[in-house]
Scaffold this motif. Structure first.
Motif, PDB file in Angstrom:
ATOM      1  N   LEU A 139     -21.181  56.607  21.529  1.00  0.00           N
ATOM      2  CA  LEU A 139     -20.892  55.811  20.512  1.00  0.00           C
ATOM      3  C   LEU A 139     -19.203  55.548  20.457  1.00  0.00           C
ATOM      4  CD1 LEU A 139     -23.269  56.935  17.771  1.00  0.00           C
ATOM      5  CD2 LEU A 139     -23.489  54.641  18.931  1.00  0.00           C
ATOM      6  N   ARG A 140     -18.848  54.542  20.063  1.00  0.00           N
ATOM      7  CA  ARG A 140     -17.398  54.218  20.030  1.00  0.00           C
ATOM      8  C   ARG A 140     -16.512  54.870  18.756  1.00  0.00           C
ATOM      9  NH1 ARG A 140     -17.988  47.842  20.464  1.00  0.00           N
ATOM     10  NH2 ARG A 140     -19.630  48.540  19.054  1.00  0.00           N
ATOM     11  N   VAL A 141     -16.632  55.916  18.855  1.00  0.00           N
ATOM     12  CA  VAL A 141     -16.002  56.782  17.761  1.00  0.00           C
ATOM     13  C   VAL A 141     -15.185  57.687  17.962  1.00  0.00           C
ATOM     14  CG1 VAL A 141     -17.947  56.305  16.079  1.00  0.00           C
ATOM     15  CG2 VAL A 141     -17.920  58.231  17.343  1.00  0.00           C
ATOM     16  N   GLU A 142     -14.134  58.199  17.318  1.00  0.00           N
ATOM     17  CA  GLU A 142     -13.150  59.174  17.629  1.00  0.00           C
ATOM     18  C   GLU A 142     -12.927  60.136  16.367  1.00  0.00           C
ATOM     19  OE1 GLU A 142     -12.009  60.318  20.623  1.00  0.00           O
ATOM     20  OE2 GLU A 142     -12.713  58.585  21.727  1.00  0.00           O
ATOM     21  N   VAL A 143     -13.044  61.266  16.458  1.00  0.00           N
ATOM     22  CA  VAL A 143     -12.827  62.121  15.211  1.00  0.00           C
ATOM     23  C   VAL A 143     -11.681  63.097  15.427  1.00  0.00           C
ATOM     24  CG1 VAL A 143     -13.918  64.148  13.993  1.00  0.00           C
ATOM     25  CG2 VAL A 143     -15.332  62.343  15.095  1.00  0.00           C
ATOM     26  N   ALA A 144     -10.919  63.419  14.414  1.00  0.00           N
ATOM     27  CA  ALA A 144      -9.474  63.990  14.542  1.00  0.00           C
ATOM     28  C   ALA A 144      -9.319  64.768  13.096  1.00  0.00           C
ATOM     29  CB  ALA A 144      -8.451  63.141  14.566  1.00  0.00           C
ATOM     30  N   ILE A 145      -8.806  65.914  13.196  1.00  0.00           N
ATOM     31  CA  ILE A 145      -8.307  66.847  11.984  1.00  0.00           C
ATOM     32  C   ILE A 145      -6.930  66.584  11.745  1.00  0.00           C
ATOM     33  CG2 ILE A 145      -8.348  68.844  13.300  1.00  0.00           C
ATOM     34  CD1 ILE A 145      -9.079  70.252  10.510  1.00  0.00           C
ATOM     35  N   VAL A 146      -6.625  65.909  10.618  1.00  0.00           N
ATOM     36  CA  VAL A 146      -5.124  65.501  10.535  1.00  0.00           C
ATOM     37  C   VAL A 146      -4.642  66.184   9.378  1.00  0.00           C
ATOM     38  CG1 VAL A 146      -5.745  63.400  11.447  1.00  0.00           C
ATOM     39  CG2 VAL A 146      -5.964  63.531   9.097  1.00  0.00           C
ATOM     40  N   THR A 147      -4.981  67.513   8.777  1.00  0.00           N
ATOM     41  CA  THR A 147      -4.582  67.956   7.695  1.00  0.00           C
ATOM     42  C   THR A 147      -3.043  68.573   7.967  1.00  0.00           C
ATOM     43  OG1 THR A 147      -6.597  68.998   7.448  1.00  0.00           O
ATOM     44  CG2 THR A 147      -4.883  70.299   6.331  1.00  0.00           C
ATOM     45  N   ASP A 148      -2.535  68.748   9.124  1.00  0.00           N
ATOM     46  CA  ASP A 148      -1.087  69.042   9.210  1.00  0.00           C
ATOM     47  C   ASP A 148      -0.273  67.751   8.961  1.00  0.00           C
ATOM     48  OD1 ASP A 148      -2.035  67.527  11.524  1.00  0.00           O
ATOM     49  OD2 ASP A 148      -0.892  68.466  12.889  1.00  0.00           O
ATOM     50  N   ALA A 149      -0.835  66.612   8.845  1.00  0.00           N
ATOM     51  CA  ALA A 149       0.095  65.257   8.717  1.00  0.00           C
ATOM     52  C   ALA A 149      -0.370  64.504   7.420  1.00  0.00           C
ATOM     53  CB  ALA A 149      -0.022  64.263   9.969  1.00  0.00           C
ATOM     54  N   TRP A 150      -1.259  65.050   6.574  1.00  0.00           N
ATOM     55  CA  TRP A 150      -1.891  64.376   5.406  1.00  0.00           C
ATOM     56  C   TRP A 150      -2.220  65.493   4.591  1.00  0.00           C
ATOM     57  CZ3 TRP A 150      -1.347  59.078   4.940  1.00  0.00           C
ATOM     58  CH2 TRP A 150      -1.011  58.441   6.013  1.00  0.00           C
ATOM     59  N   ALA A 151      -2.123  64.964   3.242  1.00  0.00           N
ATOM     60  CA  ALA A 151      -2.395  65.841   1.974  1.00  0.00           C
ATOM     61  C   ALA A 151      -3.256  65.257   0.952  1.00  0.00           C
ATOM     62  CB  ALA A 151      -1.013  66.538   1.729  1.00  0.00           C
ATOM     63  N   VAL A 152      -3.733  65.906   0.015  1.00  0.00           N
ATOM     64  CA  VAL A 152      -4.323  65.349  -0.945  1.00  0.00           C
ATOM     65  C   VAL A 152      -3.897  65.932  -2.371  1.00  0.00           C
ATOM     66  CG1 VAL A 152      -6.768  65.640  -2.181  1.00  0.00           C
ATOM     67  CG2 VAL A 152      -6.574  65.595   0.553  1.00  0.00           C
ATOM     68  N   LEU A 153      -3.782  64.951  -3.368  1.00  0.00           N
ATOM     69  CA  LEU A 153      -3.494  65.276  -4.756  1.00  0.00           C
ATOM     70  C   LEU A 153      -4.588  64.954  -5.598  1.00  0.00           C
ATOM     71  CD1 LEU A 153       0.062  63.805  -4.806  1.00  0.00           C
ATOM     72  CD2 LEU A 153      -0.447  66.192  -4.931  1.00  0.00           C
ATOM     73  N   GLY A 154      -4.904  65.610  -6.581  1.00  0.00           N
ATOM     74  CA  GLY A 154      -5.809  65.398  -7.427  1.00  0.00           C
ATOM     75  C   GLY A 154      -5.378  64.490  -8.721  1.00  0.00           C
ATOM     76  N   GLU A 155      -6.034  63.630  -9.182  1.00  0.00           N
ATOM     77  CA  GLU A 155      -5.408  62.775 -10.204  1.00  0.00           C
ATOM     78  C   GLU A 155      -6.786  62.509 -11.038  1.00  0.00           C
ATOM     79  OE1 GLU A 155      -1.898  59.838  -8.218  1.00  0.00           O
ATOM     80  OE2 GLU A 155      -4.084  59.091  -8.692  1.00  0.00           O
ATOM     81  N   PRO A 156      -6.507  62.702 -12.507  1.00  0.00           N
ATOM     82  CA  PRO A 156      -7.550  62.401 -13.716  1.00  0.00           C
ATOM     83  C   PRO A 156      -7.537  60.885 -13.905  1.00  0.00           C
ATOM     84  CG  PRO A 156      -5.541  63.029 -14.644  1.00  0.00           C
ATOM     85  CD  PRO A 156      -5.183  62.894 -13.170  1.00  0.00           C
ATOM     86  N   HIS A 157      -8.119  60.251 -12.871  1.00  0.00           N
ATOM     87  CA  HIS A 157      -8.200  58.629 -12.877  1.00  0.00           C
ATOM     88  C   HIS A 157      -9.613  58.342 -12.393  1.00  0.00           C
ATOM     89  CE1 HIS A 157      -4.198  58.553 -14.538  1.00  0.00           C
ATOM     90  NE2 HIS A 157      -3.793  58.899 -13.102  1.00  0.00           N
ATOM     91  N   ALA A 158     -10.322  57.359 -12.785  1.00  0.00           N
ATOM     92  CA  ALA A 158     -11.732  56.928 -12.554  1.00  0.00           C
ATOM     93  C   ALA A 158     -11.548  55.608 -11.628  1.00  0.00           C
ATOM     94  CB  ALA A 158     -12.381  56.670 -13.719  1.00  0.00           C
ATOM     95  N   SER A 159     -10.662  55.197 -11.386  1.00  0.00           N
ATOM     96  CA  SER A 159     -10.617  53.872 -10.369  1.00  0.00           C
ATOM     97  C   SER A 159     -10.319  54.136  -8.945  1.00  0.00           C
ATOM     98  CB  SER A 159      -9.350  53.163 -11.147  1.00  0.00           C
ATOM     99  OG  SER A 159      -8.009  53.751 -10.697  1.00  0.00           O
ATOM    100  N   GLU A 160     -10.978  53.350  -8.210  1.00  0.00           N
ATOM    101  CA  GLU A 160     -10.747  53.300  -6.852  1.00  0.00           C
ATOM    102  C   GLU A 160      -9.210  52.745  -6.498  1.00  0.00           C
ATOM    103  OE1 GLU A 160     -12.698  54.070  -4.780  1.00  0.00           O
ATOM    104  OE2 GLU A 160     -14.976  53.640  -5.178  1.00  0.00           O
ATOM    105  N   SER A 161      -8.799  53.325  -5.274  1.00  0.00           N
ATOM    106  CA  SER A 161      -7.296  52.822  -5.020  1.00  0.00           C
ATOM    107  C   SER A 161      -7.215  51.345  -4.841  1.00  0.00           C
ATOM    108  CB  SER A 161      -6.683  53.588  -3.857  1.00  0.00           C
ATOM    109  OG  SER A 161      -7.904  53.335  -2.815  1.00  0.00           O
ATOM    110  N   ALA A 162      -5.926  50.892  -5.174  1.00  0.00           N
ATOM    111  CA  ALA A 162      -6.065  49.391  -5.098  1.00  0.00           C
ATOM    112  C   ALA A 162      -4.968  49.327  -3.922  1.00  0.00           C
ATOM    113  CB  ALA A 162      -5.105  48.760  -6.451  1.00  0.00           C
TER     114      ALA A 162
END
Length: 350
Positions: A139-162
């Protein structure tokens, strides 16, 4: 013998967060060592989260990307969730099961139109990326772990990102997503009070993304998660967990999407029986000001019926916990955890 075996937790992947330099920050241990447990006042931090004002450093979570034109059909075939036709910035929760139907991976998934972004538990990214890589075939897919370049923040909001703001995964809990069912209550579920999403930002921009918003630590976020009866991989799960035991069908399992690994167990238990164990909420005696450890035995009299999976101190309810116990445990009994009385509230029905 133990009824719940605690899994061996993986090695942390993320680097130490720059937000640990904030005044009052107290770092966690193990998988939480890269981020703050609290910033000096966990109760105030909980209230700020409930008011929608604070942000949580979740930069210890792993981030995996999947690219290529076949990515959504491929992930649809591998996971418990219906992902065909997923629109850009539309969030989904999905699980990967073992062949016998036990929960193996948890995917917080959102697509941006060209890349599928997945956040997963701290330290779980390498194993997830390795397994996905083995399943690519032609299949035409590529998988990468990108934790070293991207980070996560938790927010108390119920909306999808715009459009124009960072991509975010919106937590659907406790809604019923797609063709599914609930093993816990639908009406008056405490999780409806908790708004939550995970925002994915460049790791180099983590401090700027927080800006002048107040920070809340993991203790505050976890207490509100426990109060919402929200399961987490590696905490509410062990190597034997099936989705029915922790009420995870409601947000992560589509019951009629076609074949995926472990589907037979999901269908069989749903159609023919009840799970052998069940998730329960515990309100603990707080008079001693001591919280039990995760993994502590839950007893009905002299009989061990389960183990604590998550524990926290809520700013209103005091000491609270989630536990997985034997299904046939009388729901009217007052239980014991480390000789502390524990009033149970049924989540998954016996």
């Amino acid at each position: 013998m133990s009824d719940v075996e605690l899994p061996t937790r993986p090695t942390p992947t993320a680097s130490r967060s720059p937000l640990l330099s904030r005044p009052g920050a107290v770092a966690g241990e193990g998988l939480e060592s890269a981020v703050a447990l609290h910033y000096g006042d966990p109760m105030r931090e909980q209230r700020l989260l409930e008011e929608g004002l604070a942000v949580v450093d979740l930069s210890h979570r792993d981030v995996v990307t999947v690219t290529g034109p076949d990515r959504l059909t491929w992930l649809h075939s591998l996971t418990t969730q219906h992902l065909l036709g997923l629109e850009p910035r539309q969030s989904r929760e999905a699980l990967i099961l073992t062949p016998k139907g036990h929960v193996e991976h948890s995917l917080h998934l959102v697509d941006d139109g060209g890349t599928t972004w997945v956040t997963t538990e701290p330290g779980a990214g390498p194993a997830l990326a390795e397994w996905l890589d083995r399943m690519k075939f032609m299949l035409r897919v590529e998988v990468a772990i990108v934790t070293d370049a991207w980070a996560v923040l938790g927010e108390p909001h119920a909306s999808e990102s715009a459009a124009g703001e960072p991509l975010a995964w919106r937590d659907p809990w406790p809604d019923l997503v797609g063709d599914t069912t609930a093993y816990g209550p639908v009406d008056e579920h405490p999780g409806t009070e908790r708004a939550w999403r995970e925002v994915i930002v460049p790791r180099a921009d983590l401090v700027a993304a927080v800006a002048d918003r107040p920070l809340a630590g993991l203790w505050a976020a976890e207490a509100l998660r426990i109060a919402a009866w929200r399961p987490r991989l590696g905490l509410e799960t062990d190597h034997r967990t099936i989705v029915h035991e922790v009420d995870w069908l409601r947000t992560a399992v589509h019951l009629h999407k076609g074949c995926y690994r472990g589907q037979e167990t999901v269908a069989r238990v749903h159609n023919l029986g009840r799970p052998p164990r069940r998730l329960v909420f515990l309100h603990l005696d707080g008079s001693g000001h001591i919280l039990p450890d995760r993994g502590s035995e839950v007893r009905a009299g002299d009989r061990v019926v389960g183990h604590v999976t998550s524990v926290g101190r809520h700013h209103v309810d005091g000491p609270i916990a989630l536990a997985v116990i034997k299904r046939n445990t009388d729901p009217t009994l007052e239980l014991l955890v480390d000789d502390l009385s524990a009033a149970q509230t049924t989540i998954v029905a016996p």
